[in-house]
Structure formats: C-alpha cells, structure tokens
Design a protein around this motif. Structure first.
Motif, PDB file in Angstrom:
ATOM      1  N   LEU A  14      -1.106   0.757  -6.656  1.00 59.05           N
ATOM      2  CA  LEU A  14      -0.507   1.390  -5.484  1.00 59.05           C
ATOM      3  C   LEU A  14      -1.554   1.747  -4.439  1.00 59.05           C
ATOM      4  O   LEU A  14      -2.674   2.140  -4.762  1.00 59.05           O
ATOM      5  CB  LEU A  14       0.277   2.625  -5.895  1.00 59.05           C
ATOM      6  N   LYS A  15      -1.153   1.604  -3.193  1.00 58.36           N
ATOM      7  CA  LYS A  15      -1.996   1.888  -2.042  1.00 58.36           C
ATOM      8  C   LYS A  15      -1.371   2.995  -1.203  1.00 58.36           C
ATOM      9  O   LYS A  15      -0.156   3.191  -1.244  1.00 58.36           O
ATOM     10  CB  LYS A  15      -2.159   0.629  -1.179  1.00 58.36           C
ATOM     11  N   PRO A  16      -2.169   3.717  -0.420  1.00 59.79           N
ATOM     12  CA  PRO A  16      -1.598   4.754   0.447  1.00 59.79           C
ATOM     13  C   PRO A  16      -0.497   4.222   1.358  1.00 59.79           C
ATOM     14  O   PRO A  16       0.469   4.951   1.632  1.00 59.79           O
ATOM     15  CB  PRO A  16      -2.802   5.239   1.256  1.00 59.79           C
ATOM     16  N   GLU A  17      -0.601   2.987   1.802  1.00 59.62           N
ATOM     17  CA  GLU A  17       0.419   2.417   2.667  1.00 59.62           C
ATOM     18  C   GLU A  17       1.733   2.129   1.956  1.00 59.62           C
ATOM     19  O   GLU A  17       2.720   1.762   2.596  1.00 59.62           O
ATOM     20  CB  GLU A  17      -0.088   1.141   3.364  1.00 59.62           C
ATOM     21  N   ASP A  18       1.764   2.290   0.632  1.00 62.22           N
ATOM     22  CA  ASP A  18       3.012   2.182  -0.108  1.00 62.22           C
ATOM     23  C   ASP A  18       3.827   3.473  -0.033  1.00 62.22           C
ATOM     24  O   ASP A  18       4.968   3.504  -0.496  1.00 62.22           O
ATOM     25  CB  ASP A  18       2.748   1.848  -1.577  1.00 62.22           C
TER      26      ASP A  18
END
Length: 124
Positions: free
Chosen positions: A86-90
């Motif tokens: 998971l990425k912050p943009e998710d």
C-alpha cells in the motif's frame, strides 16, 4: 433490495496490507459482476478492480495492478479486495458495488448497487 456492507478498512503503514470484505444481502449476487471503487477527498470516484460473475475474469486499474487482488466467494455472498504494498496515494474511501450484468465492468454507471464505503488510510 440489495445491500452491500464493506469492512476491513483502517490505518496502515506504507508497504502494508489490508483485506477488504464486502458482504452482499438481498438479491442473489452470483450472476453479477462486482467491483471496487475508491474516492479520495477532492477527487472523483475512480475504478479500482472488477470481477466477473464466476470469478474467472478480472480487470484492474493500472494504479493498483500487481498490488491488489479481487476475489469472490459466491457461496458466502462476499467479494474481497486484497491490498498489498500500500502507498499513501491509496488513501481513500473504498466502495463495493454490484454491476447490472455478469461480465467485468469498469465504469461506475454500469453498477446499480453500492455500499457505504470503508476508509483506508495509508500513512506513517
């Protein structure tokens, strides 16, 4: 009437994983494609993933391909979204939806039933 209830959202660290669940009640959902969409603050709702009625076909947004996996258990009337790396943009509210046809669908207008959403926040 069809009802969809999402669960499994929460706060995770970048690189972490979450598994979202969507429980469907009411009209049987086995014959319909299912999808996941997400919406971040100030953004339009965007397509994430979809799965055909039997689970034999899937389609993913480029932004999540290779990281997310959609699956379904028709016996339990449940669809899942496994989210890895998971990425912050998710970060977004994730919505489960039932389509009006059996094949994979990637546009919101092709879905007629929606859950209320579950918050996913990816942050350190």
């Amino acid at each position: 009437q069809v009802q969809l209830v999402e669960s499994g959202g929460g706060l995770v660290q970048p690189g972490g994983s979450l598994r979202l669940s969507c429980a469907v009640s009411g009209r049987t959902f086995n014959r319909y494609a299912m999808g996941w969409f997400r919406q971040a603050p100030g953004k339009e709702r965007e397509f994430v993933a979809t799965i055909g009625w039997s689970g034999g076909s899937t389609l993913y947004a480029d932004s999540v391909k290779g990281r997310f996996t959609i699956s379904r258990d028709n016996a339990e009337n449940t669809v899942y979204l496994q989210m890895n790396s998971l990425k912050p943009e998710d970060t977004a509210v994730y919505y489960c939806a039932q389509a009006m046809r059996s094949n994979v669908k990637q546009f919101a207008r092709e879905y007629n039933y929606w859950g209320q959403g579950t918050q996913v926040t990816v942050s350190s």
